[in-house]
Enzyme design. Structure first.
Site, PDB file in Angstrom:
ATOM      1  CG  ASN A  98      21.284   6.826 -41.230  1.00 20.81           C
ATOM      2  OD1 ASN A  98      22.284   6.598 -41.897  1.00 20.81           O
ATOM      3  ND2 ASN A  98      20.828   8.046 -40.984  1.00 20.81           N
ATOM      4  CG  HIS A 131      15.935  14.744 -41.812  1.00 21.64           C
ATOM      5  ND1 HIS A 131      15.803  14.357 -40.497  1.00 21.64           N
ATOM      6  CD2 HIS A 131      16.765  13.844 -42.390  1.00 21.64           C
ATOM      7  CE1 HIS A 131      16.484  13.247 -40.295  1.00 21.64           C
ATOM      8  NE2 HIS A 131      17.077  12.911 -41.424  1.00 21.64           N
ATOM      9  CE  LYS A 135      12.895  12.005 -42.344  1.00 22.10           C
ATOM     10  NZ  LYS A 135      12.946  10.874 -43.328  1.00 22.10           N
ATOM     11  N   GLY A 141      13.199   8.109 -39.286  1.00 22.62           N
ATOM     12  CA  GLY A 141      13.416   6.707 -38.921  1.00 22.62           C
ATOM     13  C   GLY A 141      14.642   6.550 -38.045  1.00 22.62           C
TER      14      GLY A 141
HETATM   15  N1  LIG Z   1      17.818   4.418 -44.643  1.00 26.09           N
HETATM   16  C1  LIG Z   1      18.580   5.434 -45.028  1.00 26.09           C
HETATM   17  O1  LIG Z   1      19.828   5.413 -44.883  1.00 26.09           O
HETATM   18  C2  LIG Z   1      17.946   6.605 -45.673  1.00 26.09           C
HETATM   19  C3  LIG Z   1      16.590   6.607 -45.867  1.00 26.09           C
HETATM   20  N2  LIG Z   1      15.988   7.612 -46.561  1.00 26.09           N
HETATM   21  C4  LIG Z   1      14.553   7.444 -46.831  1.00 26.09           C
HETATM   22  O2  LIG Z   1      14.416   7.108 -48.209  1.00 26.09           O
HETATM   23  C5  LIG Z   1      13.159   7.573 -48.696  1.00 26.09           C
HETATM   24  C6  LIG Z   1      13.382   8.348 -49.984  1.00 26.09           C
HETATM   25  O3  LIG Z   1      14.144   9.476 -49.691  1.00 26.09           O
HETATM   26  P1  LIG Z   1      14.504  10.484 -50.891  1.00 26.09           P
HETATM   27  O4  LIG Z   1      15.219   9.764 -51.971  1.00 26.09           O
HETATM   28  O5  LIG Z   1      15.144  11.672 -50.263  1.00 26.09           O
HETATM   29  O6  LIG Z   1      13.051  10.888 -51.402  1.00 26.09           O
HETATM   30  P2  LIG Z   1      12.622  11.462 -52.838  1.00 26.09           P
HETATM   31  O7  LIG Z   1      11.260  12.004 -52.689  1.00 26.09           O
HETATM   32  O8  LIG Z   1      13.723  12.314 -53.369  1.00 26.09           O
HETATM   33  O9  LIG Z   1      12.571  10.150 -53.762  1.00 26.09           O
HETATM   34  C7  LIG Z   1      11.557   9.188 -53.600  1.00 26.09           C
HETATM   35  C8  LIG Z   1      11.236   8.686 -54.994  1.00 26.09           C
HETATM   36  O10 LIG Z   1      10.342   7.577 -54.896  1.00 26.09           O
HETATM   37  C9  LIG Z   1       9.416   7.688 -55.980  1.00 26.09           C
HETATM   38  N3  LIG Z   1       8.240   6.870 -55.756  1.00 26.09           N
HETATM   39  C10 LIG Z   1       7.010   7.246 -55.318  1.00 26.09           C
HETATM   40  N4  LIG Z   1       6.205   6.171 -55.252  1.00 26.09           N
HETATM   41  C11 LIG Z   1       6.934   5.102 -55.688  1.00 26.09           C
HETATM   42  C12 LIG Z   1       6.675   3.720 -55.861  1.00 26.09           C
HETATM   43  N5  LIG Z   1       5.461   3.208 -55.618  1.00 26.09           N
HETATM   44  N6  LIG Z   1       7.671   2.911 -56.282  1.00 26.09           N
HETATM   45  C13 LIG Z   1       8.890   3.414 -56.564  1.00 26.09           C
HETATM   46  N7  LIG Z   1       9.202   4.720 -56.429  1.00 26.09           N
HETATM   47  C14 LIG Z   1       8.227   5.541 -55.997  1.00 26.09           C
HETATM   48  C15 LIG Z   1       9.127   9.165 -56.067  1.00 26.09           C
HETATM   49  O11 LIG Z   1       8.577   9.469 -57.334  1.00 26.09           O
HETATM   50  P3  LIG Z   1       7.632  10.772 -57.431  1.00 26.09           P
HETATM   51  O12 LIG Z   1       8.535  11.946 -57.115  1.00 26.09           O
HETATM   52  O13 LIG Z   1       7.148  10.739 -58.839  1.00 26.09           O
HETATM   53  O14 LIG Z   1       6.544  10.592 -56.404  1.00 26.09           O
HETATM   54  C16 LIG Z   1      10.540   9.739 -55.863  1.00 26.09           C
HETATM   55  O15 LIG Z   1      11.202   9.861 -57.105  1.00 26.09           O
HETATM   56  C17 LIG Z   1      12.534   8.345 -47.544  1.00 26.09           C
HETATM   57  O16 LIG Z   1      11.650   7.500 -46.852  1.00 26.09           O
HETATM   58  C18 LIG Z   1      13.717   8.654 -46.631  1.00 26.09           C
HETATM   59  O17 LIG Z   1      13.354   8.765 -45.258  1.00 26.09           O
HETATM   60  C19 LIG Z   1      16.687   8.677 -47.071  1.00 26.09           C
HETATM   61  C20 LIG Z   1      18.040   8.737 -46.882  1.00 26.09           C
HETATM   62  C21 LIG Z   1      18.774   7.712 -46.150  1.00 26.09           C
HETATM   63  O1  LIG Z   2      14.634  11.602 -45.525  1.00 22.93           O
HETATM   64  C1  LIG Z   2      15.890  11.662 -45.440  1.00 22.93           C
HETATM   65  O2  LIG Z   2      16.615  12.425 -46.121  1.00 22.93           O
HETATM   66  C2  LIG Z   2      16.534  10.752 -44.468  1.00 22.93           C
HETATM   67  N1  LIG Z   2      15.774   9.848 -43.887  1.00 22.93           N
HETATM   68  C3  LIG Z   2      16.250   8.808 -43.047  1.00 22.93           C
HETATM   69  C4  LIG Z   2      15.493   8.835 -41.730  1.00 22.93           C
HETATM   70  O3  LIG Z   2      14.248   9.042 -41.800  1.00 22.93           O
HETATM   71  O4  LIG Z   2      16.150   8.625 -40.689  1.00 22.93           O
HETATM   72  C5  LIG Z   2      17.747   8.737 -42.931  1.00 22.93           C
HETATM   73  C6  LIG Z   2      18.477  10.034 -43.052  1.00 22.93           C
HETATM   74  O5  LIG Z   2      18.418  10.725 -41.821  1.00 22.93           O
HETATM   75  C7  LIG Z   2      17.994  10.880 -44.190  1.00 22.93           C
END
Ligand SMILES: NC(=O)C1=CN([C@@H]2O[C@H](COP(=O)(O)OP(=O)(O)OC[C@H]3O[C@@H](n4cnc5c(N)ncnc54)[C@H](OP(=O)(O)O)[C@@H]3O)[C@@H](O)[C@H]2O)C=CC1
Ligand SMILES: O=C(O)C1=N[C@H](C(=O)O)C[C@H](O)C1
Length: 233
Positions: A98, A131, A135, A141
């Site tokens: 996060n 969430h 998700k 995480g």
């Molecule tokens: N660390 C942090 O602060 C946070 C972490 N997260 C994490 O981020 C990740 C993404 O979340 P979110 O944006 O909501 O998810 P989404 O599903 O909205 O977006 C993920 C994107 O990644 C694409 N994708 C799939 N495979 C690949 C690849 N090989 N290379 C590049 N892109 C690819 C998907 O395309 P397609 O739809 O065509 O499959 C999709 O557009 C999750 O693991 C979530 O837990 C989220 C929020 C905060």
């Molecule tokens: O999938 C999300 O949206 C998020 N994923 C991250 C996590 O798995 O902790 C961070 C945030 O909570 C949003």
């Protein structure tokens, strides 16, 4: 900076908005179908893709000498390999479950409370994370990071989804509507409960933290965490 987005979903689009507001340029939006990636065009990469893609995206960045911010969760079984490959390639990366400032403060608060509760055996700890329904991974995480912070500072030795035996932390994962991310930790005894909670109202905090981490890492070599970036004292 010239930023490449690996993953252009909910987070990729929010990061683009924040990055442009800070006068950066998005030079690539890489998704599952992208074949030719011009790594020479990017100063830094930011990966918010999916658990099955994150490690592969990281490796490509290490091999091309591009520093990378890894926000994708659900791939930590490969984290040690990623660290080794980053060092082998003299690369640079930050993984954070996060990136929001608020949750990183919450991580510190969690460990502070855990230290106080260590010997108060009359309290039993439990966790809940909520969430959105899209998700892919559970628990989150962030919940795993919080559980690890409790394990480090108490007598608990593991976490488990839903029900957990004595000595292990139960984590309940709920998927409700479009919830951005809510995490709570509860210490409960026969006579009272102590709870701490973080509620994300939207994804802006996650995205801002990731862009700030990207600004910080450019020019550096090594494996870092958000503790290095935020310097919370
Ligand atoms: N660390 C942090 O602060 C946070 C972490 N997260 C994490 O981020 C990740 C993404 O979340 P979110 O944006 O909501 O998810 P989404 O599903 O909205 O977006 C993920 C994107 O990644 C694409 N994708 C799939 N495979 C690949 C690849 N090989 N290379 C590049 N892109 C690819 C998907 O395309 P397609 O739809 O065509 O499959 C999709 O557009 C999750 O693991 C979530 O837990 C989220 C929020 C905060
Ligand atoms: O999938 C999300 O949206 C998020 N994923 C991250 C996590 O798995 O902790 C961070 C945030 O909570 C949003």
């Amino acid at each position: 900076m010239k930023i490449a987005l690996f993953g252009y979903g909910k987070m990729g689009k929010m990061i683009e908005k924040i990055a442009l507001s800070r006068n950066h340029t998005i030079v690539a939006k890489v998704d599952v179908d992208t074949v030719d990636i011009d790594f020479s065009e990017m100063d830094v990469a930011i990966d918010f893709s999916m658990p099955s893609a994150a490690y592969g995206n990281l490796i490509k960045c290490f091999e091309h000498g591009v520093p990378v911010i890894s926000g994708t969760t659900g791939w930590l079984d490969k984290y040690d390999e990623a660290v080794a490959l980053c060092k082998e390639n003299k690369g640079a990366f930050i993984y954070a479950s996060n990136f929001s400032l608020g949750v990183n403060v919450f991580f510190e608060l969690n460990e502070y409370l855990a230290k106080m509760m260590k010997n108060l055996d009359q309290y039993k700890v439990s966790m809940e994370e909520i969430h959105h329904t899209q998700k892919l991974d559970e628990p989150s995480g962030t919940a795993i990071t919080l559980a690890e912070g409790i394990i480090k500072n108490t007598k608990y030795n593991a976490w488990k989804l839903e029900k957990a035996p004595a000595g292990e932390i139960p984590i309940v994962s709920k998927r409700i509507g479009t919830t951005p991310g809510t995490h709570s930790i509860d210490y409960s005894s026969e006579v009272d409960s102590i709870e701490i909670k973080h509620t994300a109202h939207n994804r802006e905090g996650f995205a801002l933290g990731a862009v700030i981490a990207a600004e910080w890492i450019v020019g550096k070599t090594g494996v870092f965490t958000m503790k290095d970036v935020l310097n919370l004292g």
